[in-house]
Design an enzyme around this catalytic site. Structure first.
Site, PDB file in Angstrom:
ATOM      1  N   CYS A   9       0.722  -1.145  -0.028  1.00 26.02           N
ATOM      2  CA  CYS A   9       0.019  -0.040   0.068  1.00 26.02           C
ATOM      3  C   CYS A   9       0.943   1.173   0.146  1.00 26.02           C
ATOM      4  CB  CYS A   9      -0.945  -0.083   1.266  1.00 26.02           C
ATOM      5  SG  CYS A   9      -1.813   1.421   1.021  1.00 26.02           S
ATOM      6  N   CYS A  38      -2.266  11.498  14.202  1.00 30.83           N
ATOM      7  CA  CYS A  38      -3.749  11.753  14.569  1.00 30.83           C
ATOM      8  C   CYS A  38      -4.283  10.948  15.557  1.00 30.83           C
ATOM      9  CB  CYS A  38      -4.721  11.755  13.127  1.00 30.83           C
ATOM     10  SG  CYS A  38      -6.438  12.070  13.560  1.00 30.83           S
ATOM     11  N   HIS A  50     -18.143   6.961  12.465  1.00 30.91           N
ATOM     12  CA  HIS A  50     -17.523   8.191  12.538  1.00 30.91           C
ATOM     13  C   HIS A  50     -16.141   7.890  11.900  1.00 30.91           C
ATOM     14  CE1 HIS A  50     -20.036   8.730  16.336  1.00 30.91           C
ATOM     15  NE2 HIS A  50     -20.600   9.402  15.226  1.00 30.91           N
ATOM     16  N   HIS A  54     -14.593  10.654   9.471  1.00 29.73           N
ATOM     17  CA  HIS A  54     -13.292  11.352   9.864  1.00 29.73           C
ATOM     18  C   HIS A  54     -12.169  11.048   8.415  1.00 29.73           C
ATOM     19  CE1 HIS A  54      -9.769  12.502  11.944  1.00 29.73           C
ATOM     20  NE2 HIS A  54      -9.142  11.708  11.647  1.00 29.73           N
ATOM     21  N   HIS A  60      -7.371  11.126   5.863  1.00 28.43           N
ATOM     22  CA  HIS A  60      -6.665  10.005   6.754  1.00 28.43           C
ATOM     23  C   HIS A  60      -7.115   8.613   6.334  1.00 28.43           C
ATOM     24  CE1 HIS A  60      -5.652  13.377  10.343  1.00 28.43           C
ATOM     25  NE2 HIS A  60      -5.032  13.323   9.092  1.00 28.43           N
ATOM     26  N   CYS A  73      -7.275   0.390   4.648  1.00 27.47           N
ATOM     27  CA  CYS A  73      -7.015   1.725   4.002  1.00 27.47           C
ATOM     28  C   CYS A  73      -8.133   1.942   3.002  1.00 27.47           C
ATOM     29  CB  CYS A  73      -5.781   1.347   2.681  1.00 27.47           C
ATOM     30  SG  CYS A  73      -5.320   2.782   1.822  1.00 27.47           S
ATOM     31  N   CYS A  76      -7.307   2.175  -1.006  1.00 28.85           N
ATOM     32  CA  CYS A  76      -6.746   1.028  -1.630  1.00 28.85           C
ATOM     33  C   CYS A  76      -8.230  -0.046  -1.554  1.00 28.85           C
ATOM     34  CB  CYS A  76      -5.600   0.382  -1.206  1.00 28.85           C
ATOM     35  SG  CYS A  76      -4.186   1.256  -1.293  1.00 28.85           S
ATOM     36  N   CYS A 145     -10.988 -13.381   3.134  1.00 29.31           N
ATOM     37  CA  CYS A 145     -11.691 -13.397   4.300  1.00 29.31           C
ATOM     38  C   CYS A 145     -13.110 -13.949   4.255  1.00 29.31           C
ATOM     39  CB  CYS A 145     -11.794 -11.967   4.747  1.00 29.31           C
ATOM     40  SG  CYS A 145     -12.676 -10.855   3.798  1.00 29.31           S
ATOM     41  N   HIS A 524     -14.834  -6.577   4.750  1.00 28.92           N
ATOM     42  CA  HIS A 524     -14.077  -7.502   5.259  1.00 28.92           C
ATOM     43  C   HIS A 524     -15.183  -8.523   6.027  1.00 28.92           C
ATOM     44  CE1 HIS A 524     -10.972  -9.496   7.319  1.00 28.92           C
ATOM     45  NE2 HIS A 524     -11.415  -9.031   8.300  1.00 28.92           N
TER      46      HIS A 524
END
Length: 793
Positions: A9, A38, A50, A54, A60, A73, A76, A145, A524
């Site tokens: 990544c 952060c 949230h 964010h 971020h 990520c 990605c 997964c 996931h």
């Protein structure tokens, strides 16, 4: 090599060094951002989401799950790994409660050690041996997964896992890719007392990709589709033909899932709120044809504005007719998969024009339930008060006249909360068939408005429930993230049961639940499973296994749930048998009993009658093909144990001596001779056909029938094909049958056709080249005379 390991990544460079102490100082369960130092901690998408807000606002991109310390990520859209950094230990977090945890003093990053592994290698203490088994993780091998969560959920289904651990000799197949062998090996690794921290399910992953190309590559897939594909393949590899003696004797429907069955898609799967349904069986159940009810058996409907509905009475008579009909036409195959997961649904459709009622029985392996919206919930809940005269202070116990149980909750409490019982009620609710979904009435010979009802005719030992969280439109897909509350114990299916159902145990306890975090097409999967040894709940997140409180499970966003029949009586029966066996009374006779049935007795709530026909032939001996591994098929029990089991469950037959059946041996030799004769004769006639330069006659044969015949003569199928069926490759034109354009057919000689027709019968005969009759000499002379005169002119 996993995809995640192939591609690094590019956003990892922005993350700073993080320790366990840093994360726990402000740990709320959710996702913690450490990008650019952060310190923000917020709820994940299962709650107020949230973390996503964010990420969008602050750009971020990386988030850390405070339960498992795994990194995701957003750019990605996949999990990323810090292989070059010290990993963090998966410690139990604050159990999905949005409150602060007390800080702990840890001065350095910790090595990730899954919960099931001893702290020091090579030192296995008595305490380690007493730890519950089955707590082994699975490595993510590239967006796998969805597979890992499904396999962990199945692994914690005791009847299935116990079969693969205790009845390993029954796991035999000559069908590729032998997925049952890969699954058996995986289960053995997961439940071994010297289990590793995690396993890599490479063999099973490779096998499932051979079965279904959809799972090839490294794209995220749907865990429910994987489950259906896996269980269908396991059934195909492990299925056994039912002998005439054992049909109906094991208490199971055993609807036949013949060769070539495929799992239905979510849209095609049996659903009472749609006009069509898909039977998982083929050629074995009553679901293949409709059972017509007499004209006097008429009902009206109150839930849609009609009067005097009497659904229990409606379901009763058809159930009796269908149960008697199934005795006449039973299926041909069964497996441990069908024994555990197969149930059946009784469907009724009434034409509102002529009042004709048609009935079908359909097999299901999972129930695919809709999640009702607010308007749907309002209709469901209002029907309780509209259709039932309830006295003040008396708790309503049904959904209208349909017999659906609801909680004893005051009416003001109804709101956006959705329960699993609501989803079941919506699935089994009466469905109006009108508009584009009209009913094709056999009596009216037209499309008519109708009404459809459904009830469960037979409950499976393990009930798999799939919640329809994903909607796929033409241009986009989206996910329904509504929380659906579900019971950990005591799910009662009796309100949805047909009156004449043979199922006695109707309550279920939760075994495992698969959850999806993220949006449609990505995200996931994890699984929460209850360990059968210690009763504790664990989160299985790929290679990480973490003990969690049951409140974590109750707050989970369920996608697929596995429930197991609950019966205290079954537990008492097992205790009695153990006590009898420990008495060690001397007996003159010892009895052989089916190992597979004994596994049912140990793990099923309703094992059904003793089924020794799993190792016996119809003549009472051992089939020659099973004689060399008979020790894997039977268990010796003392006389007092046999007598107790036989008196309690019936079935049988009693077996005190094992011998190879001579009659079967003669039949096998005769069958082998027949196969050789047929295939040798076909090869001989076909060679003669190929040698002809200009054959006068070429006949057609359906390739579908030919493939069945080929499987039989090559020994792949024990049953010979039926009569030759060319109906699908022919079409009637001008009073003659001609070959249909684009038909799937083969060309054979007239001699080959007559040979096969003499053995199997059938038809019709379809030719692509017919014999041309020789011309009459006088006719030829006249034609030449006319031709000469024409030239002269």
């Amino acid at each position: 090599v996993a995809m995640a390991e192939q591609d690094v990544c590019p956003h990892l460079d922005s993350i700073g060094e993080v320790t366990k102490e840093d994360l726990l100082q402000k740990s709320k369960v959710g996702f913690s951002y450490s990008e650019n130092d952060c310190p923000y901690v917020g709820c994940g998408e299962s709650y107020s989401d949230h973390s996503t807000l964010h990420a969008q606002a602050k750009k971020h991109n990386l988030t850390v799950n405070l339960t498992t310390f795994r990194i995701w990520c957003y750019v990605c859209e996949r999990e990323v790994f810090l292989e070059h950094r010290p990993a963090l230990v998966p410690v139990p977090a604050a159990a999905h409660l949005c409150k602060e945890t007390s800080p702990q003093t840890v001065g350095h990053p910790l090595k990730a050690v899954p919960i099931a592994v001893a702290e020091e290698e090579g030192s296995e203490s008595e305490e380690d041996e007493l730890k519950p088994r089955g707590l082994t993780g699975m490595k993510n091998i590239g967006n796998s997964c969805y597979m890992n969560a499904a396999l962990q959920a199945l692994s914690n289904c005791p009847p299935l896992t116990q079969f693969f651990l205790d009845c390993g000799g029954l796991v035999r197949t000559d069908k590729k890719p032998a997925l049952c062998k890969s699954y058996q090996k995986l289960i053995s690794e997961l439940w071994h007392k010297k289990r590793p921290s995690y396993v890599v399910p490479t063999s099973l992953s490779h096998g499932i990709k051979l079965v279904n190309p959809m799972f090839r590559g490294y794209a995220q897939q749907d865990t429910q589709e994987f489950l259906r594909c896996l269980m269908d393949q396991l059934h195909e590899e492990l299925k056994e033909p039912l002998s005439e003696c054992s049909v109906g004797g094991d208490g199971s429907d055993g609807e036949d899932r013949r060769d070539g069955d495929r799992s239905p898609s979510e849209d095609e799967f049996l659903s009472c709120d749609s006009g069509s349904s898909s039977d998982r069986g083929e050629g074995g159940g009553v679901g293949d044809s409709e059972l017509l009810i007499q004209d006097e058996f008429i009902f009206s409907l109150s839930i849609h504005g009609y009067k005097d509905v009497t659904l229990p009475h409606i379901m009763c008579l058809p159930a009796q007719l269908l149960l008697s009909a199934r005795k006449k036409k039973q299926s041909h195959y069964r497996s441990v998969i069908s024994d555990i997961f197969d149930g059946s649904i009784l469907s009724l459709v009434q034409c509102l024009t002529c009042d004709r009622v048609s009935t079908t029985v359909e097999t299901f392996q999972d129930l695919s339930l809709p999640i009702p919206g607010k308007e749907d919930l309002a209709k469901l809940h209002s029907s309780i008060h509209q259709n039932l005269p309830v006295k003040t202070g008396v708790c309503p116990d049904t959904y209208g006249s349909q017999g659906f149980v609801v909680s004893c909750i005051p009416s003001w409490f109804w709101g956006p909360m959705v329960t699993l019982e609501d989803c079941l009620a919506a699935f089994f609710a009466a469905d109006e068939l009108k508009g584009d979904n009209m009913y094709s009435c056999e009596r009216c010979k037209k499309l008519r408005n109708g009404v459809k009802y459904c009830k469960v005719l037979r409950l499976p030992e393990i009930l798999c429930i799939h919640l329809k969280r994903f909607r796929h439109e033409v241009m986009y897909s989206f996910k329904i993230s509504s929380h659906v509350s579900f019971p950990l114990e005591g799910l009662d299916m009796r309100p949805f049961l047909a009156k004449e159902s043979p199922s006695q145990v109707t309550t279920y306890d939760l075994l495992s639940v698969i959850c999806h975090h993220g949006t449609a097409g990505s995200g996931h999967y994890i699984a929460y499973c209850q360990n059968v040894i210690n009763g504790q709940w664990y989160e299985f997140d790929d290679q990480y296994v973490t003990e969690v409180h049951e409140t974590v499970v109750q707050n989970a966003e369920a996608y697929v749930l596995f429930y197991r029949k609950s019966s205290e009586e079954a537990v008492r029966e097992r205790q009695k048998v153990v006590a009898l066996a420990n008495m060690k009374e001397p007996s003159l006779l010892q009895f052989y009993i089916s190992r597979e049935w004994l596994n049912k007795f140990n793990t099923f709530a309703e094992p059904g009658p003793i089924s020794n026909h799993t190792f016996l032939c119809q003549h009472g001996g051992i089939p020659p093909n099973k004689y060399h591994y008979i020790d894997d098929l039977v268990v010796i029990v003392p006389q007092n144990v046999w007598e107790y089991l036989y008196n309690s469950f019936g079935g049988g037959p009693a077996v005190n001596h094992l011998y190879m059946c001579a009659i079967c041996q003669v039949e096998i030799e005769a069958l082998a001779k027949r196969r050789k004769t047929e295939i040798d004769t076909f090869i001989k006639l076909n060679k003669e056909f190929q040698a002809e330069e200009a054959p006068t006659v070429i006949l057609c044969i359906s390739m579908q029938w030919f493939r069945e015949w080929e499987s039989f003569v090559k020994g792949k199928d024990n049953e010979p094909p039926g009569p030759i069926d060319n109906s699908k490759i022919g079409v009637m034109k001008g009073g003659h049958i001609q070959l249909k354009q684009g038909a799937d057919y083969g060309q054979i000689s007239e001699e080959t056709w007559q040979y096969l027709l003499g053995i199997y019968g059938g038809g019709p005969e379809i030719a692509v080249r017919q014999t041309v009759a020789p011309a009459d000499p006088d006719t030829l002379h006249g034609e030449r005379k006319i031709e000469a005169e024409t030239r002269a002119l």
